[in-house]
Each structure stands twice: as structure tokens, then as C-alpha cells.
Design a protein around this motif. Sequence first.
Motif, PDB file in Angstrom:
ATOM      1  N   ALA A  95      49.427  76.943   4.406  1.00  0.00           N
ATOM      2  CA  ALA A  95      50.497  77.069   5.381  1.00  0.00           C
ATOM      3  C   ALA A  95      50.031  76.748   6.800  1.00  0.00           C
ATOM      4  CB  ALA A  95      51.085  78.483   5.332  1.00  0.00           C
ATOM      5  N   THR A  96      48.741  76.925   7.065  1.00  0.00           N
ATOM      6  CA  THR A  96      48.232  76.699   8.419  1.00  0.00           C
ATOM      7  C   THR A  96      46.946  75.872   8.380  1.00  0.00           C
ATOM      8  OG1 THR A  96      46.804  78.661   8.485  1.00  0.00           O
ATOM      9  CG2 THR A  96      49.124  78.967   9.154  1.00  0.00           C
ATOM     10  N   ASP A  97      46.632  75.241   9.499  1.00  0.00           N
ATOM     11  CA  ASP A  97      45.371  74.506   9.624  1.00  0.00           C
ATOM     12  C   ASP A  97      44.177  75.438   9.473  1.00  0.00           C
ATOM     13  OD1 ASP A  97      46.710  72.130  10.028  1.00  0.00           O
ATOM     14  OD2 ASP A  97      46.530  72.206  12.222  1.00  0.00           O
ATOM     15  N   GLU A  98      44.305  76.668   9.990  1.00  0.00           N
ATOM     16  CA  GLU A  98      43.205  77.619   9.910  1.00  0.00           C
ATOM     17  C   GLU A  98      42.876  77.955   8.451  1.00  0.00           C
ATOM     18  OE1 GLU A  98      45.967  78.122  11.941  1.00  0.00           O
ATOM     19  OE2 GLU A  98      44.906  77.416  13.724  1.00  0.00           O
ATOM     20  N   GLU A  99      43.913  78.151   7.631  1.00  0.00           N
ATOM     21  CA  GLU A  99      43.689  78.427   6.210  1.00  0.00           C
ATOM     22  C   GLU A  99      42.968  77.252   5.553  1.00  0.00           C
ATOM     23  OE1 GLU A  99      47.277  79.373   4.100  1.00  0.00           O
ATOM     24  OE2 GLU A  99      47.807  80.967   5.488  1.00  0.00           O
ATOM     25  N   ALA A 100      43.402  76.044   5.854  1.00  0.00           N
ATOM     26  CA  ALA A 100      42.791  74.848   5.266  1.00  0.00           C
ATOM     27  C   ALA A 100      41.331  74.733   5.669  1.00  0.00           C
ATOM     28  CB  ALA A 100      43.558  73.600   5.676  1.00  0.00           C
ATOM     29  N   GLN A 101      41.046  74.967   6.937  1.00  0.00           N
ATOM     30  CA  GLN A 101      39.678  74.805   7.432  1.00  0.00           C
ATOM     31  C   GLN A 101      38.743  75.889   6.924  1.00  0.00           C
ATOM     32  OE1 GLN A 101      40.490  74.535  11.608  1.00  0.00           O
ATOM     33  NE2 GLN A 101      41.175  72.410  11.454  1.00  0.00           N
TER      34      GLN A 101
END
Length: 144
Positions: A95-101
Motif C-alpha cells: 500500500a505504501t512505498d515504505e512497506e515496499a522498501q
Amino acid sequence: MIIDRYLVGTRLRLRRADLSDGGRELKLTQKVPIHHPGAVQGMITNTYLSPAEYDLLASLPAAVLSKTRLSVPPLGIDVFDDPLHGLVLAEAEFATDEEAQSFVPPPACVAEVTNDARFTGGCLAEASRQEVLGWLSEYGIRPE
């Protein structure tokens, strides 16, 4: 079972997905990549189709890819049919870039191909088994 038809000369994918509840999903998808390294999703547009619409579009020339998708959140795991039998790719969505990173792939993952366009569906649909085996060898993967 998922059957993807990559319409020749376009950025369009026609998908027929047999669902676990016995239903079927028919859709036309356009994916426009964003050219940034890492786990960044491009723009995706889906249009859901009637069986008659699907059949009409399925008559167009296409490269075809067949696979089974398993869900192991946050991963969707694709197990490919012939001619790519044996190829298994996992894709994560966040859902977020932070989760992906902050995502750490499970230890069973043997290669990271996020930035390798050869492992996109449209490219795989047009590739021979020998080409894919060559690409995998660049990652140190030698199928038995």
C-alpha cells in the motif's frame, strides 16, 4: 488458472482468470511502466469484460502465457505452464512505498528480478524456454 494474451503491437493484456469459487474474471489491462529502480508500480488500467467482449478481443493476434497463481500474502506466486514449466515468480504488492522498501524476501527466493524487464509477462510470453534458461543462468540458476 490464468491465461494472459499480450496483444501484438500494443501494451495491452487480455486476461482470463478462473477463480477458486468457480467464477471467471475477464479483463483488459494496460500497464504503463514507471522507469524508476526498485519496487515502484507503474500506472495500471483495468477494464472488466463480458464474455462476448473477451471473445472478440481474444480473436486478435497475441503472445500467450499460462500460469497458476498462488496467494501467500504479501506475495502472489506464479507457477508457469509449458513452455516455461518450472519457472516460478513471486510478486509482492504494498500500500505504501515504505512497506515496499522494508520488505525482505523469504529465504526461499533465489533471485531478485524486479528491475529486469525480461521477466515481465509480455516479455516472457514471447520468449522461448531456452532464452529464459539463459536469463536464469545470469543469476546463477541452473535448472536440473
